[in-house]
Design a protein around this motif. Structure first.
Motif, mmCIF file in Angstrom:
data_model
loop_
_atom_site.group_PDB
_atom_site.id
_atom_site.type_symbol
_atom_site.label_atom_id
_atom_site.label_comp_id
_atom_site.label_asym_id
_atom_site.label_seq_id
_atom_site.Cartn_x
_atom_site.Cartn_y
_atom_site.Cartn_z
ATOM 1 N N PHE A 79 113.214 -20.999 36.663
ATOM 2 C CA PHE A 79 112.787 -19.891 35.807
ATOM 3 C C PHE A 79 111.942 -20.408 34.647
ATOM 4 O O PHE A 79 110.919 -19.814 34.279
ATOM 5 N N GLN A 120 118.627 -20.841 28.157
ATOM 6 C CA GLN A 120 118.430 -20.206 29.457
ATOM 7 C C GLN A 120 119.474 -20.693 30.468
ATOM 8 O O GLN A 120 120.005 -19.900 31.260
ATOM 9 N N SER A 168 104.053 -10.012 33.569
ATOM 10 C CA SER A 168 103.826 -11.458 33.621
ATOM 11 C C SER A 168 103.741 -12.050 32.216
ATOM 12 O O SER A 168 104.330 -13.104 31.934
ATOM 13 N N VAL A 226 110.064 -17.077 28.269
ATOM 14 C CA VAL A 226 110.423 -18.453 28.609
ATOM 15 C C VAL A 226 109.957 -19.420 27.529
ATOM 16 O O VAL A 226 110.693 -20.311 27.101
ATOM 17 N N PHE A 269 107.946 -18.844 41.715
ATOM 18 C CA PHE A 269 107.926 -18.011 40.507
ATOM 19 C C PHE A 269 106.529 -18.022 39.881
ATOM 20 O O PHE A 269 105.973 -16.975 39.525
ATOM 21 N N TYR A 302 107.210 -12.271 30.721
ATOM 22 C CA TYR A 302 107.978 -13.387 31.308
ATOM 23 C C TYR A 302 107.570 -14.712 30.682
ATOM 24 O O TYR A 302 108.424 -15.506 30.270
ATOM 25 N N PHE A 316 103.969 -14.779 39.422
ATOM 26 C CA PHE A 316 103.594 -14.231 38.120
ATOM 27 C C PHE A 316 102.127 -14.503 37.782
ATOM 28 O O PHE A 316 101.522 -13.741 37.017
ATOM 29 N N ALA A 364 107.182 -20.351 34.361
ATOM 30 C CA ALA A 364 106.270 -19.790 33.356
ATOM 31 C C ALA A 364 105.086 -20.711 33.114
ATOM 32 O O ALA A 364 103.938 -20.256 33.000
#
Length: 221
Positions: free
Chosen positions: A99, A73, A58, A65, A39, A61, A43, A103
């Motif tokens: 997830f 989440q 990006s 987060v 991930f 996202y 990103f 970030a």
């Protein structure tokens, strides 16, 4: 506070349950960090791309987060998606952690990629390499080495964050300690025990990351 003899007796008598929970916690952490690295790299590349729309995606996202709690989440993924399809608690927790960690890993990779001298990309392009090939063969290997220390820290953070999986009834370390504590009316003893397990796991991970860093440092000489 429990006496040392009581703590030691409880520690030994419950070791099988806690060892199983520790292995599950490690599995959850490793899986979530590996997916989180994918991930994060994805990103990070979007963020440094020359296409503004991808950069905005990006940024959105990372903002999403960082702006919402990890427990929210996890709950959204576990309870929200269960109305569409059944997702096991392990994968709900692993994907939510991935997830979330992704970030922060994206920002790590973005910083390390941008720290590489731009002249290296220009030199690679002058030799006939495409931008993608130069990124894969020259820029990313150096960026990964520079990212290792903060990735190690993120690994440890991910290990401790995995305790939130207890709230979807996953039998990792924290859930086992709270369950045993409530069943035996001895919460403090089991909380101290689980703290010892977390300390041991963090110490082992810190040592492994340090060994890996030294090996990479030697290979650069």
């Amino acid at each position: 506070m429990p006496s040392f003899s009581h703590f030691l007796h409880t520690f030994i008598s419950s070791k099988n349950l806690f060892i199983d929970a520790a292995l599950l916690t490690l599995k959850l952490t490793v899986v979530s960090i590996l997916i989180g690295i994918l991930f994060g790299l994805f990103f990070a590349l979007l963020k440094i791309s020359r296409i503004k729309v991808l950069e905005y995606i990006s940024n959105a996202y990372v903002f999403l987060v960082r702006g919402t709690p990890l427990i929210v989440q996890i709950f959204i993924l576990y309870f929200g998606f269960s109305g569409i399809f059944l997702i096991p608690d392990f994968w709900a927790a692993a994907l939510a952690l991935a997830f979330h960690n992704g970030a922060y890993i994206a920002e790590i990779f973005r910083g390390t990629i941008q720290s590489i001298d731009k002249g290296q990309m220009e030199a690679a392009r002058s030799l006939g390499m495409t931008r993608i090939l130069a990124m894969r063969r020259i820029i990313l290997p150096q960026a990964f080495k520079r990212a290792l220390p903060p990735l190690g820290n993120q690994f440890i953070i991910g290990l401790k964050d995995s305790s939130l999986a207890a709230f979807i009834s996953m039998n990792e370390l924290f859930n086992v300690s709270t369950t045993l504590g409530s069943n035996n009316f001895d919460e403090m003893t089991y909380l101290l025990i689980v703290a010892v397990y977390y300390l041991v796991l963090v110490a082992v991970l810190t040592m492994l990351v340090s060994m890996f860093e030294k090996r990479l440092a030697v290979s650069d000489r």
